[in-house]
Design an enzyme around this catalytic site. Structure first.
Site, short mmCIF file in Angstrom:
data_model
loop_
_atom_site.label_atom_id
_atom_site.label_comp_id
_atom_site.label_asym_id
_atom_site.label_seq_id
_atom_site.Cartn_x
_atom_site.Cartn_y
_atom_site.Cartn_z
N GLY A 8 -14.74 -2.88 2.73
CA GLY A 8 -13.55 -3.72 2.68
C GLY A 8 -13.20 -4.27 4.05
N GLY A 10 -10.46 -6.08 4.81
CA GLY A 10 -9.05 -6.47 4.86
C GLY A 10 -8.35 -5.87 6.07
N LYS A 181 3.40 8.82 -1.07
CA LYS A 181 3.18 7.46 -0.56
C LYS A 181 3.58 6.42 -1.60
CE LYS A 181 1.86 4.05 2.00
NZ LYS A 181 0.43 3.72 2.18
N SER A 248 2.45 -5.07 1.87
CA SER A 248 1.21 -5.48 1.21
C SER A 248 1.48 -6.26 -0.07
CB SER A 248 0.35 -4.24 0.90
OG SER A 248 1.03 -3.35 0.05
#
Length: 301
Positions: A8, A10, A181, A248
Site C-alpha cells: 500500500g 497511501g 481505535k 481519513s
C-alpha cells in the site's frame, strides 16, 4: 540487511516506509499503480516532518509481494484486503504479518491466515500523502501494536521504531486494542466527514463540540466498560494533537472514494446492537455518510 515489504502506497504506508528506511531497513513498497512505482524507484521517498524540514529516503517499489521478505506490513484500507488474503496465504508461514487498518472486521479474517506471527497495529499519528513520493508527518501519535498470534518479539523491526517522533506502545489484547481505535475513530471521523472540518475544529466550533460531547456520552453509555480507558479529556487531547489533520473519512469523501464507514461506524453500531444498546446519534451520522456516498456516486436507486 533485513527487508520489509509494505503493501500500500497511501499515507500510512509511505510514512511507515520513511521511518523504517530511516532505521536502516531495506524497504520495498508494493503498489498497484505503475506511475507510483516508477516515481518511487526514480526519485525515492520524501517525508516532510512536523517542523517543516524535508528528508529523502531510498526505498524501492514493486508490483508483487516477495516470498523472501523478513516482514510484511499491510497498510491498504479494509476494502482492499479481500483480494490480498489469497496472496498472503501463499507466503511462507514464517514471514510475520502486521496489519494496519481501521475498524474491526479484518481481525477475524486475518487470523484465518496460516502465518505463525500475525500482529495488528493501531496508528494514532497524523499522515498526509501529498503525491506518489511525498508524505507529511502531520501529528505525533502513538503506534500501538499487539500480537494476534505468536509473540510480539517476532516484530523487532516495528519495535525499533519507538522514538519521540514515533512512540510505539505494546498492547496485550489485539482485539480490544482494535475496538478502542474504532471507538476513537467514531468520535472524530463521521463528524469531520459530514461537517467538512479539520479534527481541531471539533473543539473550536461550539456546535461541533456540542455534537462531540453528545456522541461521547452516547457511545460510553453503550460501552460502559470502556469508559475508564476513554475519558472525554483523552478524546479532546487527540483532537488537539491532530488539530491540523484531515480525518481519513473526510479525505476519502474529498477524493470521491468510498469511505470506511461500514468497517468503523457500522461495526460499532452492530457490536452495540448485539448487546441490546442503541446508538441513535451515531446511526444518524452513519446514514448521512451513506446517503452522501450514494448521491455522489450517482446511484440514486
Amino acid at each position: 540487511m533485513m527487508t520489509i515489504q509494505i503493501i500500500g502506497g497511501g499515507s500510512v504506508g509511505l510514512l511507515m516506509a520513511s521511518f523504517l528506511a530511516e532505521k536502516g531497513f531495506a524497504v520495498n513498497i508494493i503498489s498497484t499503480r505503475a506511475k507510483q512505482r516508477e516515481r518511487i524507484n526514480t526519485y525515492g521517498l520524501i517525508r516532510e516532518n512536523i517542523g517543516g524540514e524535508k528528508q529523502k529516503f531510498t526505498v524501492t517499489a514493486a508490483d508483487s509481494i516477495s516470498k523472501d521478505a523478513d516482514l510484511v506490513i499491510v497498510t491498504v484500507k479494509y476494502n482492499g484486503l479481500a483480494q490480498l488474503y489469497p496472496l498472503l496465504a501463499e507466503l511462507p508461514v514464517s514471514i510475520p504479518l502486521l496489519f494496519l487498518q481501521n475498524g474491526l472486521a479484518h481481525y477475524e479474517e486475518a487470523m484465518r491466515l496460516p502465518q505463525q506471527h500475525i500482529a495488528f497495529g493501531s496508528a494514532q499519528f497524523g499522515a498526509q500523502r501529498v503525491n506518489d513520493t511525498t508524505v507529511i508527518h502531520r501529528g505525533i501519535g502513538v503506534l500501538k501494536v499487539a500480537a494476534g498470534r505468536g509473540e510480539i518479539e517476532g516484530f523487532p523491526e516495528v519495535l525499533s521504531l519507538d522514538s519521540e517522533m514515533m512512540p510505539v506502545f505494546l498492547e496485550k489484547d489485539a482485539e480490544t486494542m482494535l475496538l478502542e481505535k474504532a471507538l476513537l475513530n467514531c468520535f472524530i471521523n463521521p463528524l469531520t466527514a459530514i461537517l467538512n472540518i479539520k479534527n481541531g475544529e471539533l473543539l473550536t466550533n461550539p456546535y461541533a463540540y456540542s455534537l462531540l460531547k453528545a456522541l461521547y456520552a452516547e457511545i460510553m453509555a453503550a460501552f460502559p466498560h470502556m469508559r475508564k480507558g476513554f475519558p472525554f479529556d483523552g478524546v479532546k487531547n487527540l483532537c488537539d494533537k491532530t488539530a491540523a489533520n484531515t480525518s481519513s473519512m473526510l479525505a476519502d469523501r474529498l477524493a470521491g472514494r468510498k469511505t470506511e464507514v461500514d468497517t468503523i461506524v457500522g461495526a460499532i453500531i452492530k457490536k452495540a446492537a448485539a448487546n441490546d444498546r442503541q446508538l441513535p446519534t451515531l446511526h444518524t451520522l452513519y446514514n448521512l455518510i451513506k446517503a452522501a456516498e450514494q448521491l455522489e456516486s450517482g446511484d440514486r436507486m
